[in-house]
Design a protein around this motif. Structure first.
Motif, PDB file in Angstrom:
ATOM      1  N   LYS A  58      67.193  26.797 -20.299  1.00  0.00           N
ATOM      2  CA  LYS A  58      67.590  25.963 -19.172  1.00  0.00           C
ATOM      3  C   LYS A  58      67.908  26.811 -17.806  1.00  0.00           C
ATOM      4  O   LYS A  58      67.835  26.422 -16.720  1.00  0.00           O
ATOM      5  CB  LYS A  58      68.780  25.604 -19.710  1.00  0.00           C
ATOM      6  CG  LYS A  58      69.474  24.336 -18.815  1.00  0.00           C
ATOM      7  CD  LYS A  58      70.531  23.568 -19.575  1.00  0.00           C
ATOM      8  CE  LYS A  58      71.039  22.134 -19.000  1.00  0.00           C
ATOM      9  NZ  LYS A  58      71.952  21.576 -19.781  1.00  0.00           N
ATOM     10  N   ARG A  59      68.537  28.186 -18.328  1.00  0.00           N
ATOM     11  CA  ARG A  59      68.586  29.049 -16.889  1.00  0.00           C
ATOM     12  C   ARG A  59      67.504  29.544 -16.411  1.00  0.00           C
ATOM     13  O   ARG A  59      67.271  29.700 -15.180  1.00  0.00           O
ATOM     14  CB  ARG A  59      69.282  30.253 -17.431  1.00  0.00           C
ATOM     15  CG  ARG A  59      70.863  30.050 -17.546  1.00  0.00           C
ATOM     16  CD  ARG A  59      71.395  31.662 -17.559  1.00  0.00           C
ATOM     17  NE  ARG A  59      70.884  32.370 -18.768  1.00  0.00           N
ATOM     18  CZ  ARG A  59      71.262  32.433 -19.780  1.00  0.00           C
ATOM     19  NH1 ARG A  59      72.283  31.980 -20.312  1.00  0.00           N
ATOM     20  NH2 ARG A  59      70.643  33.294 -20.763  1.00  0.00           N
ATOM     21  N   THR A  60      66.180  29.727 -17.081  1.00  0.00           N
ATOM     22  CA  THR A  60      64.943  30.238 -16.605  1.00  0.00           C
ATOM     23  C   THR A  60      64.174  29.156 -16.236  1.00  0.00           C
ATOM     24  O   THR A  60      63.199  29.421 -15.256  1.00  0.00           O
ATOM     25  CB  THR A  60      64.343  31.262 -17.889  1.00  0.00           C
ATOM     26  OG1 THR A  60      65.354  31.881 -18.299  1.00  0.00           O
ATOM     27  CG2 THR A  60      63.260  31.962 -16.920  1.00  0.00           C
ATOM     28  N   PHE A  61      64.066  27.967 -16.707  1.00  0.00           N
ATOM     29  CA  PHE A  61      63.187  26.806 -16.282  1.00  0.00           C
ATOM     30  C   PHE A  61      63.947  25.601 -15.782  1.00  0.00           C
ATOM     31  O   PHE A  61      64.942  25.453 -16.206  1.00  0.00           O
ATOM     32  CB  PHE A  61      62.273  26.635 -17.551  1.00  0.00           C
ATOM     33  CG  PHE A  61      61.228  27.509 -18.053  1.00  0.00           C
ATOM     34  CD1 PHE A  61      60.029  28.037 -17.435  1.00  0.00           C
ATOM     35  CD2 PHE A  61      61.941  28.487 -19.098  1.00  0.00           C
ATOM     36  CE1 PHE A  61      59.376  28.950 -17.799  1.00  0.00           C
ATOM     37  CE2 PHE A  61      61.094  29.778 -19.605  1.00  0.00           C
ATOM     38  CZ  PHE A  61      59.856  29.902 -19.072  1.00  0.00           C
ATOM     39  N   THR A  62      63.041  25.060 -15.165  1.00  0.00           N
ATOM     40  CA  THR A  62      63.731  23.555 -14.632  1.00  0.00           C
ATOM     41  C   THR A  62      63.365  22.586 -15.830  1.00  0.00           C
ATOM     42  O   THR A  62      62.741  22.631 -16.514  1.00  0.00           O
ATOM     43  CB  THR A  62      62.926  23.015 -13.170  1.00  0.00           C
ATOM     44  OG1 THR A  62      61.709  22.919 -13.663  1.00  0.00           O
ATOM     45  CG2 THR A  62      63.373  23.901 -11.937  1.00  0.00           C
ATOM     46  N   GLU A  63      63.776  21.149 -15.474  1.00  0.00           N
ATOM     47  CA  GLU A  63      63.734  20.178 -16.349  1.00  0.00           C
ATOM     48  C   GLU A  63      62.203  20.110 -16.582  1.00  0.00           C
ATOM     49  O   GLU A  63      61.843  19.242 -17.709  1.00  0.00           O
ATOM     50  CB  GLU A  63      64.355  18.984 -16.162  1.00  0.00           C
ATOM     51  CG  GLU A  63      65.948  19.044 -16.272  1.00  0.00           C
ATOM     52  CD  GLU A  63      66.498  19.659 -17.513  1.00  0.00           C
ATOM     53  OE1 GLU A  63      65.794  18.737 -18.591  1.00  0.00           O
ATOM     54  OE2 GLU A  63      67.415  20.215 -17.889  1.00  0.00           O
ATOM     55  N   GLU A  64      61.373  20.252 -15.732  1.00  0.00           N
ATOM     56  CA  GLU A  64      60.040  20.132 -15.695  1.00  0.00           C
ATOM     57  C   GLU A  64      59.012  21.106 -16.425  1.00  0.00           C
ATOM     58  O   GLU A  64      58.059  21.254 -16.528  1.00  0.00           O
ATOM     59  CB  GLU A  64      59.292  19.769 -14.430  1.00  0.00           C
ATOM     60  CG  GLU A  64      59.807  18.553 -13.741  1.00  0.00           C
ATOM     61  CD  GLU A  64      61.225  18.562 -13.112  1.00  0.00           C
ATOM     62  OE1 GLU A  64      61.481  19.536 -12.729  1.00  0.00           O
ATOM     63  OE2 GLU A  64      61.986  17.657 -13.269  1.00  0.00           O
ATOM     64  N   GLY A  65      60.008  22.220 -16.597  1.00  0.00           N
ATOM     65  CA  GLY A  65      59.207  23.502 -17.176  1.00  0.00           C
ATOM     66  C   GLY A  65      58.631  24.417 -16.222  1.00  0.00           C
ATOM     67  O   GLY A  65      57.824  25.231 -16.602  1.00  0.00           O
ATOM     68  N   VAL A  66      59.270  24.482 -14.838  1.00  0.00           N
ATOM     69  CA  VAL A  66      58.669  25.176 -13.933  1.00  0.00           C
ATOM     70  C   VAL A  66      59.679  26.567 -13.936  1.00  0.00           C
ATOM     71  O   VAL A  66      60.855  26.088 -14.065  1.00  0.00           O
ATOM     72  CB  VAL A  66      58.797  24.607 -12.589  1.00  0.00           C
ATOM     73  CG1 VAL A  66      58.247  25.631 -11.352  1.00  0.00           C
ATOM     74  CG2 VAL A  66      57.675  23.290 -12.795  1.00  0.00           C
ATOM     75  N   ARG A  67      59.175  27.564 -13.926  1.00  0.00           N
ATOM     76  CA  ARG A  67      60.175  28.864 -13.732  1.00  0.00           C
ATOM     77  C   ARG A  67      60.846  28.915 -12.634  1.00  0.00           C
ATOM     78  O   ARG A  67      60.201  28.593 -11.565  1.00  0.00           O
ATOM     79  CB  ARG A  67      59.252  30.123 -13.910  1.00  0.00           C
ATOM     80  CG  ARG A  67      59.927  31.278 -14.351  1.00  0.00           C
ATOM     81  CD  ARG A  67      59.026  32.355 -14.635  1.00  0.00           C
ATOM     82  NE  ARG A  67      58.691  32.434 -15.815  1.00  0.00           N
ATOM     83  CZ  ARG A  67      59.180  33.299 -16.758  1.00  0.00           C
ATOM     84  NH1 ARG A  67      60.107  33.561 -16.679  1.00  0.00           N
ATOM     85  NH2 ARG A  67      58.606  33.236 -17.907  1.00  0.00           N
ATOM     86  N   ARG A  68      62.213  28.984 -12.519  1.00  0.00           N
ATOM     87  CA  ARG A  68      63.150  29.157 -11.338  1.00  0.00           C
ATOM     88  C   ARG A  68      62.873  30.250 -10.740  1.00  0.00           C
ATOM     89  O   ARG A  68      62.448  31.427 -11.054  1.00  0.00           O
ATOM     90  CB  ARG A  68      64.564  29.032 -11.881  1.00  0.00           C
ATOM     91  CG  ARG A  68      64.890  27.772 -12.485  1.00  0.00           C
ATOM     92  CD  ARG A  68      66.424  27.793 -12.728  1.00  0.00           C
ATOM     93  NE  ARG A  68      66.749  26.611 -13.688  1.00  0.00           N
ATOM     94  CZ  ARG A  68      67.057  25.443 -13.235  1.00  0.00           C
ATOM     95  NH1 ARG A  68      67.394  25.367 -12.117  1.00  0.00           N
ATOM     96  NH2 ARG A  68      67.282  24.489 -14.264  1.00  0.00           N
TER      97      ARG A  68
END
Length: 125
Positions: A115-125
């Motif tokens: 959750k910290r590393t990726f958005t809800e769509e699975g894109v890396r933050r």
């Protein structure tokens, strides 16, 4: 005495499996997203990036936890070496329950890391 040895070996299975499976997930994760092998949650299966991250994170966590719970699992049995089968069985059941609970609780830090590393769509933050 044979029952104690049998239970002793059985109670070491979960930490040893955590060490082996953790190492395999960490260093040799499944290359493709699948529903059979690996850390499988909706968040980890969004795309290949989330899949690899989850395998490495959970694998590393299981590997560390497996080593940490191995020693207490060994030490807990020695005071009960000459105890009755009922006492040995009860201690083993409690220990196995705790080990399984620890194994399952590894889901929460892995999901938080995803959750910290990726958005809800699975894109890396």
């Amino acid at each position: 005495m044979w029952f104690w040895w049998f239970i002793f070996v059985c109670d070491l299975l979960i930490p040893v499996i955590m060490i082996i499976a953790g190492n395999m997930m960490w260093k040799h994760a499944p290359k493709k997203i699948n529903g059979i092998i690996g850390y499988r949650t909706a968040r980890s299966m969004k795309n290949i990036d989330t899949w690899k991250f989850a395998q490495e994170h959970c694998g590393r966590l299981w590997w560390k936890i497996g080593w940490v719970i191995l020693m207490p699992s060994v030490v807990i049995h020695f005071p009960f070496y000459h105890s009755s089968e009922n006492i040995i069985g009860t201690v083993a059941a409690i220990l196995c329950t705790i080990q399984c609970l620890i194994l399952v609780l590894a889901i929460f830090p892995t999901e938080q890391a995803l959750k910290r590393t990726f958005t809800e769509e699975g894109v890396r933050r």
